[in-house]
Write a protein that holds these residues in place. Structure first.
Motif, PDB file in Angstrom:
ATOM      1  N   VAL A 101       4.659   5.555  -2.739  1.00 18.52           N
ATOM      2  CA  VAL A 101       6.019   6.093  -2.840  1.00 18.52           C
ATOM      3  C   VAL A 101       6.586   5.910  -4.242  1.00 18.52           C
ATOM      4  CG1 VAL A 101       8.388   5.839  -2.005  1.00 18.52           C
ATOM      5  CG2 VAL A 101       6.491   5.778  -0.381  1.00 18.52           C
ATOM      6  N   ALA A 102       6.504   4.680  -4.773  1.00 14.22           N
ATOM      7  CA  ALA A 102       7.091   4.419  -6.088  1.00 14.22           C
ATOM      8  C   ALA A 102       6.368   5.201  -7.181  1.00 14.22           C
ATOM      9  CB  ALA A 102       7.070   2.922  -6.399  1.00 14.22           C
ATOM     10  N   PHE A 103       5.042   5.329  -7.054  1.00 10.18           N
ATOM     11  CA  PHE A 103       4.312   6.090  -8.070  1.00 10.18           C
ATOM     12  C   PHE A 103       4.730   7.555  -8.064  1.00 10.18           C
ATOM     13  CE2 PHE A 103       0.754   8.967  -8.970  1.00 10.18           C
ATOM     14  CZ  PHE A 103       0.666   8.745 -10.333  1.00 10.18           C
ATOM     15  N   THR A 104       4.860   8.136  -6.855  1.00  9.00           N
ATOM     16  CA  THR A 104       5.281   9.528  -6.760  1.00  9.00           C
ATOM     17  C   THR A 104       6.661   9.716  -7.383  1.00  9.00           C
ATOM     18  OG1 THR A 104       4.015   9.784  -4.711  1.00  9.00           O
ATOM     19  CG2 THR A 104       5.710  11.431  -5.163  1.00  9.00           C
ATOM     20  N   ALA A 105       7.553   8.773  -7.110  1.00  4.52           N
ATOM     21  CA  ALA A 105       8.899   8.852  -7.688  1.00  4.52           C
ATOM     22  C   ALA A 105       8.844   8.750  -9.204  1.00  4.52           C
ATOM     23  CB  ALA A 105       9.774   7.733  -7.114  1.00  4.52           C
ATOM     24  N   TYR A 106       7.977   7.875  -9.703  1.00  5.47           N
ATOM     25  CA  TYR A 106       7.888   7.690 -11.157  1.00  5.47           C
ATOM     26  C   TYR A 106       7.272   8.916 -11.828  1.00  5.47           C
ATOM     27  CZ  TYR A 106       6.931   5.611 -15.668  1.00  5.47           C
ATOM     28  OH  TYR A 106       6.902   5.370 -17.018  1.00  5.47           O
ATOM     29  N   ALA A 107       6.207   9.450 -11.232  1.00  8.35           N
ATOM     30  CA  ALA A 107       5.572  10.637 -11.797  1.00  8.35           C
ATOM     31  C   ALA A 107       6.564  11.807 -11.824  1.00  8.35           C
ATOM     32  CB  ALA A 107       4.328  11.006 -10.981  1.00  8.35           C
ATOM     33  N   TRP A 108       7.377  11.933 -10.767  1.00  7.14           N
ATOM     34  CA  TRP A 108       8.393  12.993 -10.735  1.00  7.14           C
ATOM     35  C   TRP A 108       9.454  12.748 -11.804  1.00  7.14           C
ATOM     36  CZ3 TRP A 108      13.683  13.032  -9.761  1.00  7.14           C
ATOM     37  CH2 TRP A 108      14.246  14.291  -9.574  1.00  7.14           C
ATOM     38  N   ILE A 159       0.835  -1.207   0.000  1.00  9.85           N
ATOM     39  CA  ILE A 159       0.000   0.000   0.000  1.00  9.85           C
ATOM     40  C   ILE A 159       0.869   1.256   0.000  1.00  9.85           C
ATOM     41  CG2 ILE A 159      -1.615   1.374   1.368  1.00  9.85           C
ATOM     42  CD1 ILE A 159      -2.799  -1.292   2.395  1.00  9.85           C
ATOM     43  N   VAL A 160       1.805   1.319   0.938  1.00  6.08           N
ATOM     44  CA  VAL A 160       2.577   2.548   1.135  1.00  6.08           C
ATOM     45  C   VAL A 160       3.666   2.705   0.085  1.00  6.08           C
ATOM     46  CG1 VAL A 160       4.085   3.819   2.710  1.00  6.08           C
ATOM     47  CG2 VAL A 160       2.086   2.582   3.599  1.00  6.08           C
ATOM     48  N   PHE A 161       4.482   1.671  -0.074  1.00  7.30           N
ATOM     49  CA  PHE A 161       5.639   1.807  -0.959  1.00  7.30           C
ATOM     50  C   PHE A 161       5.317   1.450  -2.413  1.00  7.30           C
ATOM     51  CE2 PHE A 161       7.438   1.410   3.266  1.00  7.30           C
ATOM     52  CZ  PHE A 161       8.379   2.432   3.265  1.00  7.30           C
ATOM     53  N   GLY A 162       4.623   0.324  -2.625  1.00  8.93           N
ATOM     54  CA  GLY A 162       4.316  -0.079  -3.988  1.00  8.93           C
ATOM     55  C   GLY A 162       3.336   0.848  -4.678  1.00  8.93           C
TER      56      GLY A 162
END
Length: 323
Positions: free
Chosen positions: A258-265, A252-255
């Motif tokens: 967190v990872a989506f935010t990093a990818y979108a950035w 929930i938190v990382f997959g």
């Protein structure tokens, strides 16, 4: 499965970078430490989601756990969007909402949900390698819709299918359940349909808003399917292992966040072609983690078929870079 804001698998918007043509980097653009840090998150976290799913389904039912994961992640993402950008950022038209729901059903219920179900019977590393062929399906779907990918992309398709043929050997020989292998192949196809559709449908302009609605739609559908399948009968939450709960929280938190935010950035701060390299790094990470943590066997079909599939994906992505 990971995708932006989802798993893949998986975790949803922006969809399938391997379907995009990378724009050349601006003159003088440097690959900063922040870019490499975000790329590392996408590589490792998305690659680890297959391991997380495998641990979750050890003691939790597949569709109920998947539904809980994406409903929770979708609500959290919607709350973050409303907090950072204001409630108006969540407003969408009826057509945009319908498109987001359809894409969410394809990506999360079909793509991710079937992977979760399959991982109750096949190793996480094998599932990841089968999912790695998503760019192969995407090229074929784009061709059917009138696009003209380059010859290199079709060479990657041929390599990818050759690798898939090798990867099905464990199922045909009885080493793993062939039903699980087929489920992942169908999941990868549905994921590809959802990815291609999201680029052609009237989606919400804000990718975070779109992802929140996709996760909520897919999560609610997965929850309903779990109830229809009777997964709640005999379910004793007290008997669920601590590691399954921990793996679910990690997904929930990382997959999903967190990872989506990093990818979108990354998509805003680095060349798309660089971000797209996750497509052939994630399965390698997943296979290694499955072997190290769960002692999953590295058989010759997995090693050889995986290498062929990753090679085909690499060829497709490199062709897209030059397009």
């Amino acid at each position: 499965m990971t995708s932006p804001a989802v798993d893949p698998a998986p975790e949803t918007r922006p969809a399938a970078p391997e379907t995009r043509t990378a724009a050349p980097a601006a003159p003088g653009r440097r690959i900063t430490g922040a870019v490499w840090a975000a790329l590392g998150i996408v590589y490792v976290v998305w690659g680890s989601t297959y391991l997380g799913i495998r641990i979750v389904v050890e003691t939790l039912p597949p569709f109920l756990s998947g539904g809980a994961r994406f409903i929770t992640a979708g609500l959290l993402l919607a709350a973050i969007v409303a907090w950072r950008q204001g409630p108006a950022a969540l407003k969408v038209t009826r057509r945009e909402l319908g498109s987001a729901v359809l894409v969410g059903l394809l990506l999360i219920l079909g793509g991710n949900g079937l992977v979760v179900l399959a991982e109750t019977s096949i190793p996480s590393g094998l599932a990841a390698l089968l999912v790695a062929a998503v760019p192969v399906w995407v090229v074929l779907l784009r061709t059917a819709l009138g696009d003209r990918p380059g010859l290199g992309a079709f060479g990657g398709v041929l390599l990818g299918f050759a690798g898939l043929g090798v990867l099905t050997v464990p199922g045909l020989s009885g080493e793993v359940k062939i039903g699980g292998v087929l489920l992942v192949l169908v999941a990868a196809l549905l994921w590809s349909v959802g990815s291609v559709s999201s680029a052609r449908l009237p989606m919400p302009a804000n990718p975070f808003t779109a992802s929140a609605y996709e996760m909520l739609a897919g999560g609610l559908a997965a929850l309903a399917l779990g109830l229809v399948r009777g997964e709640h009968h005999g379910l004793d939450l007290g008997a669920v292992s601590g590691r399954s709960w921990a793996a679910l929280a990690y997904l929930i938190v990382f997959g999903s966040l967190v990872a989506f935010t990093a990818y979108a950035w990354l998509l805003q701060s680095a060349p798309v072609s660089l971000a797209a390299t996750y497509a052939y790094v994630n399965p390698v990470v997943a296979v290694l983690l499955g072997a190290l943590v769960l002692n999953e066997a590295l058989t010759w079909p997995i090693l050889l078929g995986g290498a062929i599939v990753v090679g085909g994906v690499c060829l497709i992505v490199s062709t897209e870079r030059r397009g």
